[in-house]
Structure formats: structure tokens, C-alpha cells
Design a protein around this motif. Sequence first.
Motif, PDB file in Angstrom:
ATOM      1  N   GLN A 156       0.830  -1.211   0.000  1.00  0.00           N
ATOM      2  CA  GLN A 156       0.000   0.000   0.000  1.00  0.00           C
ATOM      3  C   GLN A 156       0.862   1.258   0.000  1.00  0.00           C
ATOM      4  O   GLN A 156       0.640   2.200  -0.774  1.00  0.00           O
ATOM      5  N   LYS A 157       1.886   1.268   0.852  1.00  0.00           N
ATOM      6  CA  LYS A 157       2.760   2.436   0.937  1.00  0.00           C
ATOM      7  C   LYS A 157       3.548   2.616  -0.359  1.00  0.00           C
ATOM      8  O   LYS A 157       3.697   3.751  -0.852  1.00  0.00           O
ATOM      9  N   ASP A 188      -5.101  -7.087  -0.099  1.00  0.00           N
ATOM     10  CA  ASP A 188      -6.057  -6.003   0.120  1.00  0.00           C
ATOM     11  C   ASP A 188      -6.776  -5.683  -1.183  1.00  0.00           C
ATOM     12  O   ASP A 188      -6.250  -5.932  -2.282  1.00  0.00           O
ATOM     13  N   LYS A 189      -7.957  -5.132  -1.066  1.00  0.00           N
ATOM     14  CA  LYS A 189      -8.694  -4.749  -2.274  1.00  0.00           C
ATOM     15  C   LYS A 189      -7.897  -3.702  -3.051  1.00  0.00           C
ATOM     16  O   LYS A 189      -7.125  -2.935  -2.464  1.00  0.00           O
ATOM     17  N   ASP A 193      -7.971   1.715  -9.976  1.00  0.00           N
ATOM     18  CA  ASP A 193      -8.333   0.948 -11.169  1.00  0.00           C
ATOM     19  C   ASP A 193      -7.135   0.443 -11.960  1.00  0.00           C
ATOM     20  O   ASP A 193      -7.304  -0.286 -12.948  1.00  0.00           O
ATOM     21  N   ASN A 194      -5.931   0.819 -11.554  1.00  0.00           N
ATOM     22  CA  ASN A 194      -4.739   0.428 -12.307  1.00  0.00           C
ATOM     23  C   ASN A 194      -3.878  -0.609 -11.582  1.00  0.00           C
ATOM     24  O   ASN A 194      -2.673  -0.696 -11.813  1.00  0.00           O
ATOM     25  N   ILE A 195      -4.518  -1.400 -10.720  1.00  0.00           N
ATOM     26  CA  ILE A 195      -3.846  -2.499 -10.035  1.00  0.00           C
ATOM     27  C   ILE A 195      -4.180  -3.809 -10.741  1.00  0.00           C
ATOM     28  O   ILE A 195      -5.330  -4.045 -11.123  1.00  0.00           O
ATOM     29  N   ILE A 196      -3.167  -4.656 -10.904  1.00  0.00           N
ATOM     30  CA  ILE A 196      -3.316  -5.966 -11.536  1.00  0.00           C
ATOM     31  C   ILE A 196      -2.938  -7.035 -10.514  1.00  0.00           C
ATOM     32  O   ILE A 196      -1.893  -6.932  -9.876  1.00  0.00           O
ATOM     33  N   ARG A 275     -13.667  -8.228  -7.501  1.00  0.00           N
ATOM     34  CA  ARG A 275     -12.982  -6.968  -7.194  1.00  0.00           C
ATOM     35  C   ARG A 275     -12.732  -6.122  -8.439  1.00  0.00           C
ATOM     36  O   ARG A 275     -12.120  -5.054  -8.351  1.00  0.00           O
ATOM     37  N   ASP A 276     -13.214  -6.607  -9.574  1.00  0.00           N
ATOM     38  CA  ASP A 276     -13.083  -5.891 -10.842  1.00  0.00           C
ATOM     39  C   ASP A 276     -11.635  -5.534 -11.143  1.00  0.00           C
ATOM     40  O   ASP A 276     -11.279  -4.386 -11.426  1.00  0.00           O
ATOM     41  N   VAL A 277     -10.777  -6.554 -11.066  1.00  0.00           N
ATOM     42  CA  VAL A 277      -9.356  -6.356 -11.280  1.00  0.00           C
ATOM     43  C   VAL A 277      -8.873  -7.350 -12.334  1.00  0.00           C
ATOM     44  O   VAL A 277      -9.359  -8.478 -12.409  1.00  0.00           O
ATOM     45  N   ALA A 278      -7.936  -6.927 -13.159  1.00  0.00           N
ATOM     46  CA  ALA A 278      -7.368  -7.810 -14.169  1.00  0.00           C
ATOM     47  C   ALA A 278      -6.426  -8.821 -13.520  1.00  0.00           C
ATOM     48  O   ALA A 278      -5.876  -8.585 -12.444  1.00  0.00           O
TER      49      ALA A 278
END
Length: 341
Positions: A156-157, A188-189, A193-196, A275-278
Amino acid sequence: MKKFEGFQKGVDLGGWLSQGSYDREHLDTFITKADIEKIAGWGCDHVRLPIDYNIFETDEGELKNDGFEYLDKALEWCKEYNLNVLIDVHKVYGYSFYSGDGQEGFFDNEDLQERFYKWWERLSKRYGKLSDRVAFELLNEVNDKELSPKWNKIAQKAIEVIRKDSPDVKIVLGSYWNNSIDALADLDKPYDDNIIYNFHCYDPFMFTHQGAYWVDEMPQDFRIGYPGNIEDYRESAKATGLTRIQDYIDVPDSGFDPTYFEKRFANGVSVCKERDVAMYCGEYGVIDRADPKEILKWYKEINAAFKKFGIGRAAWNYKEKDFGLSDERMAGVIDELINYL
């Protein structure tokens, strides 16, 4: 499920800026422009490029220009041949997926974590503006499940640090058990929107790692076929002590079939849809001890599952490192196999 556009079919460049010699002769010759041209000719849209801190920093944290020279050159070559690049931080000071590297302390040492954030700040400032063709992978293969809460906090950091200079670069993130698909739910969620979400797949392990000298319980003369007899897998796991590898447990008595990988990926796909993630598989492949024709069959079947779910992927490995697709032993099948990367 979302797709990781531009990173659907690739290969890893392991052994060059990571997991190889740091001598200049090796760095100058292991991967060249001709290799990038060859990969593009295989129909790939990207490469995953592992990097170790040793080439970019001293142990004291002082910058070295050598690593950036090679990385810049790789990006130039890939741009020329229309290949995107996933920059994968494979080893940092204080942590490596391979315990034999002697790196330790990262997850419990704030100073080492701050150095990690600084490293990503440098990479982000230098390459984040290339987000149309470059993506970042935070760290290769966290091993232990117990590290999951710490890793979520560190990730996260690091993402927050990257976002200061690179608001839209894609960031690839894996979980514990060496980026196991079974651990994706404990990430983590997504931060944005740019996390894969990333996983690695070497299933069934008894086949893909047969005779692997770096696996403590694995006899170096052990061999097994694919799809093979499921009883052979079960008995071999018990005989070698590799019962901790569970990827054969739910396989029916009829054995592995073309739906094996679809079933293996199903839970991970559900997490990513929710989670709507690629979803991306940063490593998959078969050791060079296996029969090339059986390796080809394995690639066909895993590729069918990748394509069904729209999972981006990079095969381990382009060259050498016990998995090399371009090595001479694969000459009889490679022209067909590249259709299933």
C-alpha cells in the motif's frame, strides 16, 4: 473480468538483470537486440523483465548507473519491436524469494522498507511517464503466509509513493506462497483501477519441477510424465516428502485432463471478477528435464485456460535458467509451442 491490455502474451527475461552473473560481459551479451526481435517474431506483446537491486545500487544504497543503462537499452529495443515491458523487482536489499541469496530482515525493518519505497520512487520518476508501454511489478514472490499482513501494508505504501509521479501506470501485485493463485483473496482490495493481481503457475509441481536441484525434497533423477498417471503423482509425492505440494489433491482418479487448469484458476478468477481487477500470470513453465513433447502438451492446456478467462501471462523463461524456451532442446517443438504462449 478485466484484461491486462498489452500484456496478454509474453516471456520472462530471467537470468539477465536478475538471477545471473553481474559481470559486464554477461550483462552485455546474455540478452541482445536480436533476442527482442525474436520474441516479437513469436507474436508476443510484452516481456517481463526481472531486475535485482545489485545492478542498480550498492549494498549501502548508493546508485550505480550500470543497471539503468541496460534497462534503458531494453526499453529502446522493445519500443522498436512494439513490445511492452513489465519491470519486475525480483530482489531488494533485505529480501529475495530464494533463501540462498542470504537476504533477510525486510519485512521487519523499517529502514529497509524505506529504502524499498525510495527505490520505487526512483523507478517511478524515471519510467512512470512511459505508462503507455511500461508497467511495474512491486516485488517477486513473497514466500510465507505469515507475512501477508505486513506485505499488504508495505505494498500500500509503495503504491502511494508510485502514484505521486505515475498516476496511471499499471502496478502488478502478487500474494504469498510464491504468488500462489490460492492466496489472491488475502491481498487487500485494489488501491485503484490500475492495479493488476498477479500469480505464478507451475502446476502440477511434480511435473514442472521434476529433478529440480534447488528443491530440497526433489531427487535429481526423478522423472514423471504429463498428463501421466495420477497415482504416480500421489505416490511420488509421498515417497519424496513433497506432500506439501497440493496441486494434485483434487484431480480425479482419471487423472489430469484439458479442464485441469480451468478448475485450478476458478477461485482466483472469482476473486478478480468480484474486485473488478485484471489477472496476470507472471511466471509459468516446465523444467528442461521434461520431455519437450510433454512440455508442448502442457503449454497447450494451460494456454486454453488463459485464453478462456482472458488472463495475461509471461512464460518462464525465454533463455536458460533451467526453463529456456529458446534453448536447443526445444528446437523440435518451439515453432508450434509459441502458438500456445
